[in-house]
Write an enzyme that holds these catalytic residues in place. Structure first.
Site, PDB file in Angstrom:
ATOM      1  N   PRO A  67       2.055  -0.783  11.160  1.00 44.99           N
ATOM      2  CA  PRO A  67       3.212  -0.456  11.966  1.00 44.99           C
ATOM      3  C   PRO A  67       2.902   0.419  13.144  1.00 44.99           C
ATOM      4  O   PRO A  67       2.131   1.378  13.054  1.00 44.99           O
ATOM      5  CB  PRO A  67       4.063   0.323  10.987  1.00 44.99           C
ATOM      6  CG  PRO A  67       3.085   0.944  10.059  1.00 44.99           C
ATOM      7  CD  PRO A  67       1.780   0.298  10.223  1.00 44.99           C
ATOM      8  N   GLU A  68       3.530   0.115  14.243  1.00 42.69           N
ATOM      9  CA  GLU A  68       3.565   1.000  15.394  1.00 42.69           C
ATOM     10  C   GLU A  68       4.958   1.635  15.383  1.00 42.69           C
ATOM     11  O   GLU A  68       5.712   1.441  14.439  1.00 42.69           O
ATOM     12  CB  GLU A  68       3.266   0.198  16.670  1.00 42.69           C
ATOM     13  CG  GLU A  68       1.921  -0.533  16.537  1.00 42.69           C
ATOM     14  CD  GLU A  68       1.538  -1.429  17.694  1.00 42.69           C
ATOM     15  OE1 GLU A  68       1.776  -1.047  18.842  1.00 42.69           O
ATOM     16  OE2 GLU A  68       0.996  -2.516  17.443  1.00 42.69           O
ATOM     17  N   HIS A 124      -1.386  -3.965  -5.656  1.00 45.25           N
ATOM     18  CA  HIS A 124      -1.250  -3.252  -4.389  1.00 45.25           C
ATOM     19  C   HIS A 124      -0.122  -2.222  -4.417  1.00 45.25           C
ATOM     20  O   HIS A 124       0.195  -1.626  -3.410  1.00 45.25           O
ATOM     21  CB  HIS A 124      -1.030  -4.240  -3.248  1.00 45.25           C
ATOM     22  CG  HIS A 124      -2.120  -5.265  -3.147  1.00 45.25           C
ATOM     23  ND1 HIS A 124      -3.452  -4.915  -3.085  1.00 45.25           N
ATOM     24  CD2 HIS A 124      -2.088  -6.610  -3.128  1.00 45.25           C
ATOM     25  CE1 HIS A 124      -4.192  -6.016  -3.017  1.00 45.25           C
ATOM     26  NE2 HIS A 124      -3.387  -7.056  -3.045  1.00 45.25           N
ATOM     27  N   ARG A 179      -4.510  -2.504   1.868  1.00 42.78           N
ATOM     28  CA  ARG A 179      -5.799  -1.921   2.261  1.00 42.78           C
ATOM     29  C   ARG A 179      -5.985  -0.462   1.833  1.00 42.78           C
ATOM     30  O   ARG A 179      -7.034   0.116   2.101  1.00 42.78           O
ATOM     31  CB  ARG A 179      -5.975  -2.081   3.770  1.00 42.78           C
ATOM     32  CG  ARG A 179      -6.107  -3.547   4.134  1.00 42.78           C
ATOM     33  CD  ARG A 179      -6.162  -3.773   5.616  1.00 42.78           C
ATOM     34  NE  ARG A 179      -7.438  -3.335   6.166  1.00 42.78           N
ATOM     35  CZ  ARG A 179      -7.728  -3.448   7.447  1.00 42.78           C
ATOM     36  NH1 ARG A 179      -6.855  -3.951   8.286  1.00 42.78           N
ATOM     37  NH2 ARG A 179      -8.891  -3.060   7.885  1.00 42.78           N
TER      38      ARG A 179
END
Length: 282
Positions: free
Chosen positions: A2-3, A94, A113
């Site tokens: 996300p930005e 996850h 990740r």
DNA sequence: ACGTCTGTTCTCCT
DNA sequence: TAGGAGAACAGACG
């Protein structure tokens, strides 16, 4: 993932979903997600806390709790997912942190990740956290001064793209919006920041404010896996001009968009509209 | 099968 | 002190 526009959209979703909920339990399944304090203290301190509000600063989320600030950064792929008591899904490999509320509902933090981080600090001390303290202004007309921006560019020895990615001059831009903003302002990503003309600086400043605001209105950009806290994709990808458009025609001049590497990041630009100008470094 | 790519930022080094 | 390289990690793609 996300930005700024994506984090803002996640924040808005979290306010709707978990504001005023009381944390009854916390299950940390991948301990490195919690940067500090220890996982035990993290859990013990959170139990019984009410989520009074959720804020955003740059790309950081800030949960305002009864007695603490919970800082959360999603980095590349962090996601929040909320479940009512009767529809809780099983954590997968996850799912790294599970918050259970006193009404039986749950908030899951998922992160393929494992780059995301959470930090619990004393009440109202979130702004003093190192990663937040060093941030530049929010990209709004009110906070983001053109003259300060121009001065910082002038003094920098960096290329313009890596400078915009560094959150110290202005917050919120990541790899997608940086390429979009530079295309809009007709500036080459590898132009040295100090060689921009006043007019270019001004166009860039305006493009940063406009594009991030538009992307917030569109609920962010989904190009891969981004989803907000309600599980919805954004739709600013429909407005992207260069990011991910390699070999497609430039919307301004029809020249095929090229992709190069700048500061180790994939970088999209129009080779006709965005040319490096050879100028003296001042 | 393996190398390359991916929406971030922190640390380490020069 | 600024800025570039590498690291943290997993999966998709060709």
């Amino acid at each position: 993932m996300p930005e700024l526009p994506e984090v803002e959209t996640v924040k808005n979703g979290l306010v709707r979903l978990v504001q005023n909920k009381t944390i009854a339990d916390v299950d940390v399944r991948w301990s490195k997600i919690v940067e500090s304090p220890t996982v035990d203290e993290f859990r013990n301190n959170l139990i019984g806390q009410v989520i009074e509000d959720v804020k955003r600063r740059g790309k950081f989320l800030l949960f305002k709790l009864t007695d603490f600030d919970l800082i959360s950064h999603l980095r590349m792929e962090g996601k929040y997912e909320y479940f009512l008591e009767n529809e809780i899904s099983k954590p997968d490999k996850h799912t790294h942190v599970i918050f259970t509320f006193s009404d039986g509902s749950q908030l899951h933090y998922n992160d393929v990740r494992k780059f995301g981080r959470m930090i619990l600090v004393a009440k109202n001390q979130g702004v003093l956290y190192k990663g937040i303290k060093q941030l530049g202004p929010e990209p709004t007309k009110k906070e983001f001064s053109l003259t300060t921006f121009a001065k910082k560019l002038q003094r920098s020895t960096s290329l313009i793209k890596p400078l915009l990615l560094n959150q110290k001059v202005v917050v919120g831009l990541g790899n997608i919006y940086t390429d979009e903003v530079l295309w809009t302002a007709k500036i080459h990503p590898q132009q040295p920041a100090s060689t921009l003309k006043q007019e270019e600086v001004s166009r860039l400043h305006q493009a940063i404010i406009d594009i991030l605001a538009k992307a917030v209105s569109a609920g962010g950009t989904t190009v891969r896996t981004y989803k907000n806290a309600l599980g919805e994709a954004g739709h600013f990808q429909l407005d992207l001009k260069v990011y991910g458009k390699t070999d497609e025609p430039c919307p301004r001049c029809q020249t095929p968009i090229s992709k190069i590497k700048v500061a180790q990041r994939g970088t999209h630009l129009c080779p006709h509209c965005q040319k490096i100008k050879r100028r003296k470094l001042s």
